[in-house]
Design a protein around this motif. Structure first.
Motif, mmCIF file in Angstrom:
data_model
loop_
_atom_site.group_PDB
_atom_site.id
_atom_site.type_symbol
_atom_site.label_atom_id
_atom_site.label_comp_id
_atom_site.label_asym_id
_atom_site.label_seq_id
_atom_site.Cartn_x
_atom_site.Cartn_y
_atom_site.Cartn_z
ATOM 1 N N SER A 1 0.815 -1.221 0.000
ATOM 2 C CA SER A 1 0.000 0.000 0.000
ATOM 3 C C SER A 1 0.844 1.264 0.000
ATOM 4 O O SER A 1 0.340 2.353 -0.275
ATOM 5 N N SER A 2 2.125 1.162 0.330
ATOM 6 C CA SER A 2 3.019 2.327 0.320
ATOM 7 C C SER A 2 4.330 1.934 -0.348
ATOM 8 O O SER A 2 4.670 0.751 -0.456
ATOM 9 N N SER A 3 5.072 2.939 -0.774
ATOM 10 C CA SER A 3 6.289 2.692 -1.534
ATOM 11 C C SER A 3 7.403 2.145 -0.651
ATOM 12 O O SER A 3 7.466 2.422 0.557
ATOM 13 N N ASN A 4 8.291 1.354 -1.263
ATOM 14 C CA ASN A 4 9.506 0.930 -0.580
ATOM 15 C C ASN A 4 10.422 2.138 -0.372
ATOM 16 O O ASN A 4 10.333 3.125 -1.113
ATOM 17 N N THR A 5 11.308 2.048 0.591
ATOM 18 C CA THR A 5 12.175 3.184 0.923
ATOM 19 C C THR A 5 13.626 2.740 1.075
ATOM 20 O O THR A 5 13.916 1.584 1.391
ATOM 21 N N VAL A 6 14.516 3.720 0.842
ATOM 22 C CA VAL A 6 15.958 3.541 1.041
ATOM 23 C C VAL A 6 16.434 4.688 1.925
ATOM 24 O O VAL A 6 16.238 5.861 1.587
ATOM 25 N N THR A 7 17.057 4.352 3.061
ATOM 26 C CA THR A 7 17.510 5.369 4.012
ATOM 27 C C THR A 7 19.031 5.357 4.098
ATOM 28 O O THR A 7 19.645 4.299 4.293
ATOM 29 N N LEU A 8 19.626 6.530 3.895
ATOM 30 C CA LEU A 8 21.071 6.684 4.040
ATOM 31 C C LEU A 8 21.364 7.002 5.501
ATOM 32 O O LEU A 8 21.097 8.117 5.976
ATOM 33 N N LYS A 9 21.887 6.041 6.237
ATOM 34 C CA LYS A 9 22.072 6.188 7.680
ATOM 35 C C LYS A 9 23.124 7.230 8.015
ATOM 36 O O LYS A 9 23.080 7.837 9.094
ATOM 37 N N ASN A 10 24.056 7.480 7.101
ATOM 38 C CA ASN A 10 25.088 8.482 7.368
ATOM 39 C C ASN A 10 24.491 9.856 7.604
ATOM 40 O O ASN A 10 24.964 10.631 8.445
ATOM 41 N N SER A 11 23.418 10.180 6.841
ATOM 42 C CA SER A 11 22.799 11.498 6.969
ATOM 43 C C SER A 11 21.392 11.438 7.544
ATOM 44 O O SER A 11 20.813 12.478 7.860
ATOM 45 N N GLY A 12 20.829 10.239 7.637
ATOM 46 C CA GLY A 12 19.467 10.098 8.134
ATOM 47 C C GLY A 12 18.401 10.406 7.105
ATOM 48 O O GLY A 12 17.215 10.428 7.425
ATOM 49 N N GLU A 13 18.796 10.627 5.849
ATOM 50 C CA GLU A 13 17.830 10.958 4.807
ATOM 51 C C GLU A 13 17.133 9.690 4.303
ATOM 52 O O GLU A 13 17.769 8.673 4.061
ATOM 53 N N ASN B 1 14.042 -1.011 3.079
ATOM 54 C CA ASN B 1 12.737 -1.506 3.525
ATOM 55 C C ASN B 1 11.900 -1.900 2.308
ATOM 56 O O ASN B 1 11.577 -1.056 1.464
ATOM 57 N N ILE B 2 11.550 -3.183 2.223
ATOM 58 C CA ILE B 2 10.808 -3.702 1.067
ATOM 59 C C ILE B 2 9.570 -4.440 1.550
ATOM 60 O O ILE B 2 9.657 -5.361 2.369
ATOM 61 N N GLN B 3 8.424 -4.033 1.017
ATOM 62 C CA GLN B 3 7.152 -4.680 1.341
ATOM 63 C C GLN B 3 6.378 -4.918 0.048
ATOM 64 O O GLN B 3 6.240 -4.023 -0.777
ATOM 65 N N SER B 4 5.890 -6.120 -0.125
ATOM 66 C CA SER B 4 5.021 -6.445 -1.261
ATOM 67 C C SER B 4 4.048 -7.528 -0.818
ATOM 68 O O SER B 4 4.212 -8.142 0.242
#
Length: 731
Positions: free
Chosen positions: A208-220, A401-404
């Motif tokens: 129901s929502s998009s997968n995400t990629v988080t850069l831990k170095n900057s928290g983005e 984070n991957i959800q399907s």
């Protein structure tokens, strides 16, 4: 666009749905009558079946074609007439002298009256028979290039554009609804037998929502297209964004170091494994150079936990602007994952496989890849594109984070038949795909479907005037293509035995218009004379394509018209030429060329080259002794053509392997791409040797290739022997 020759067994015992019909039975009766008539005529020594048998070849098992037991003396009447015409013939039959003239007069009168009555009676019967019996139908138009031009001139850009826009007027609904609309279009143009074939299959859909990629170095936090996660819910639920994912990937969350492995070649893996432990880390992988499924299998074996996929801007055509676009890929090698190797029909055992890999795989845009490796947005320096690369001094930690959702859905194929007249049991398939469950393929399905529909429209105009192809043409629109060619695989598994025996070739119209600069058709080796060969693994990325983009690429739809006519001409050649346009010698040359570039220190290919040389000699003999005479109408015999086509139809079957490495073709003749000249299985074995320092895989691959070449040589030789034996028997 691709032209693929289908490898099939020679026709087995059984019935085709088109063989048990009145037309063929009537033809058999007519042939039988013609033969009896010819037997009664003098000069049977020069009797030929060129005209009569050609219309009866739909059933090659008919005993009427076996002329060996028929001898000129089989007709008593014919033998008696020839004896009387012989000047050396002396009759030993003597008649008695007539008794008297009066008897002779009454006998003559009696004969005259009898003849007169029979004559009048015959006129009456003939008159009423003529009124009740319809005249025979006019013979169909012959197949020739002039007929092809008449058909193809009816394919017009404005018609394709109108069909394209008609399809786009339909709201985006589920697969079955879209298939029903295609069925209605094909039926409206007169296609006689159109079917809807449904399968319930296991699909991996986005959450129901998009997968995400988080850069831990900057928290983005980023979405797959490179936008930050705090841009609002509208972006979050965008269809293009939701469908930027890898179908059948593992699900969950993984936080690990990002490792740049470039294209994921064996050399890249050896280099990376020499400097770091890759276990449970996330690979930054470029698409291209080799099949995605093959590269993912190497990464999985190496111990990686996740993969970020992207297309390097330097690999994209200059005319495209896809750097900020994410995309969809499927990790499914083909068909319904819950029924591997068999059709998804009612009652089939289901394997509920939530994912097809242990890797968490996520496609991302080139813009996001640049942000993750901290490089400037502009990578072009002095008209030279600089490939993306993560600096070796930097260490990046990524949270993925991957959800399907894995669920069963109904997908539909549309199958339409245009029955052939001479060889109705031989099928030429032409296929495209249609929209599947709101995937990122957007509206590109309408482009391919409009082309195939315009071809149907042009064909049926000619059919209405009495023309038909020699072989049956089967039109296919596949569902579930984005998830791993699910619809086409399931249909092929469902009709496996029929297709193996009857299919001659497959012509694909998958994604026909991707640009406006160069045409890149792909063909089997035996069909290289119909088209040139080219391939690119960037096509594994399914970028979102919208209607406006298609019309921007081809506003006049002239490109669509050109591709439709090219595809139509190739299809007509395969469906109508008396001798299939497959080249045996091209296969032998392909084998030799693939082996010559393979010779090296690692492999002794001398035995392979020797067998390949024998294959070429046999193929040359086959080409000169059998194919050339068959292509000459003056020397063409129907029984010879049928036998020859049966051999040509199965030319490449010898080169099929039981199990190919992930992402590679089962036909070992098919190259990985235009830059690769070696056999793919041998190339993969060499790569395996470099990685594991074991020659067992090389020896197994060499044995497989050797057996394939030897099998092909024996097949050609057996074909020659059959021709010699059969034709000698006829003489």
């Amino acid at each position: 666009m691709a032209y693929h020759k289908v490898n099939a067994d020679q026709r087995a015992q059984g019935h085709s749905p088109y063989l048990d019909n009145d037309d063929l039975q009537a033809t058999a009766l007519e042939l039988e009558w013609d033969m009896e008539k010819e037997l009664e005529e003098p000069g049977f020594d020069h009797f030929r079946l060129d005209g009569a048998v050609q219309h009866h070849l739909g059933n090659s098992q008919s005993p009427d074609l076996d002329l060996e037991p028929i001898q000129p003396s089989a007709s008593p009447k014919g033998r008696f007439q020839r004896l009387q015409e012989d000047p050396d013939y002396i009759s030993h039959y003597t008649r008695q002298a007539p008794k008297n003239n009066r008897c002779n007069f009454f006998q003559i009168l009696k004969v005259f009256c009898t003849a007169l009555i029979v004559f009048i009676f015959g006129i009456v019967i003939g008159y009423y028979s003529g009124k009740k019996c319809p005249s025979p139908p006019a013979s169909p138009e012959p197949n020739n290039p002039h007929i092809y031009r008449e058909i193809l001139k009816e394919i017009k850009a404005e018609n394709i554009q109108q069909i394209y826009r008609d399809f786009l007027q339909f709201p985006r609904e589920d697969d079955v609804d879209t298939a029903m609309k295609i069925l209605g279009q094909w039926t409206s143009h007169g296609l006689e037998d159109v079917q809807l074939v449904n399968y319930s299959v296991l699909l991996d859909l986005p959450g129901s929502s998009s997968n995400t990629v988080t850069l831990k170095n900057s928290g983005e936090c980023f979405y797959p297209d490179g936008l930050q996660c705090n841009r609002g819910t509208k972006t979050l639920h965008s269809q293009d964004l939701l469908y930027s994912y890898a179908a059948y990937s593992a699900k969950g969350t993984l936080e690990a170091e990002l490792v740049d492995i470039q294209y994921g070649t064996i050399e890249d893996l050896i280099r990376i494994q020499a400097i770091t432990n890759v276990t449970k880390k996330i690979a930054l992988l470029k698409l291209g150079q080799s099949p995605l499924l093959y590269k993912l299998s190497l990464l999985e074996d190496a111990g990686f936990g996740g993969v970020l996929l992207y297309v390097d801007p330097c690999d994209l055509p200059k005319t495209t602007d896809l750097a900020d676009k994410a995309f969809m890929v499927s990790l499914n090698s083909g068909g319904d994952p819950s029924t591997p190797g068999y059709a998804s029909i009612g009652g089939s055992y289901r394997q509920h496989r939530l994912n097809l890999t242990t890797l968490l795989v996520q496609p991302i845009s080139a813009v996001l890849a640049k942000k993750l490796i901290s490089v400037p947005e502009n990578t072009v320096q002095k008209d030279r594109c600089v490939p993306l690369q993560l600096p070796s001094t930097e260490k990046k930690i990524i949270s993925l984070n991957i959800q399907s959702v894995t669920t069963y859905r109904t997908i539909s194929n549309v199958i339409g038949y245009l029955k052939g007249t001479v060889f109705p049991d031989r099928y030429v398939l032409i296929g495209s795909h249609h929209s599947s469950l709101n995937t990122s393929s957007g509206q590109e399905w309408a482009s391919s479907t409009a082309i195939i529909t315009a071809f149907i429209q042009a064909l049926m105009l000619k059919v209405k005037r009495g023309w038909r192809p020699d072989r049956t043409i089967v039109f296919c629109s596949w569902g579930g293509t984005s998830f791993g060619n699910v619809g086409s695989y399931e249909w092929a598994e469902d009709l496996k035995r029929v297709l193996q025996r009857n299919v001659v070739a497959y012509v694909s119209l998958h994604n026909p218009v991707r640009g406006n600069s160069t045409l890149h058709p792909i063909a089997s080796p035996s069909l290289q004379q119909l088209t040139a060969e080219n391939s690119s693994f960037l096509s594994e990325a399914l970028f979102p394509v919208h209607a406006t983009k298609t019309e921007e690429l081809d506003p006049s739809f002239k490109l669509h018209e050109t591709i439709a006519k090219l595809t139509g001409h190739v299809t007509l050649q395969i469906a109508n030429e008396p001798v299939l346009p497959f080249n045996a010698l091209d296969i032998a040359l392909e084998v030799q060329n693939s082996l010559k570039v393979f010779i090296g220190d690692e492999v002794d290919a001398s035995q392979l080259l020797a067998v390949a040389s024998q294959l070429r000699d046999t193929a040359e003999l086959f080409q000169s002794d059998e194919m050339r005479p068959a292509n000459d109408p003056k020397e063409r015999a129907p029984i010879r053509v049928r036998m020859l086509n049966d051999v040509l139809q199965s030319l490449e079957k010898s080169f099929l392997v039981q199990q190919a490495p992930p992402g590679l073709y089962r036909n070992i003749l098919y190259r990985l791409d235009e830059r690769t000249n070696q056999f793919s299985v041998l190339l993969e074995a060499l790569e395996h040797y470099k990685l594991h320092q074991s020659n067992e895989t090389i020896q197994a691959a060499l044995s497989e290739v050797l057996n394939s070449i030897s099998s092909a040589q024996v097949y050609f030789k057996a074909g020659l022997d059959v021709f010699e034996t059969t034709l000698a028997g006829k003489k």
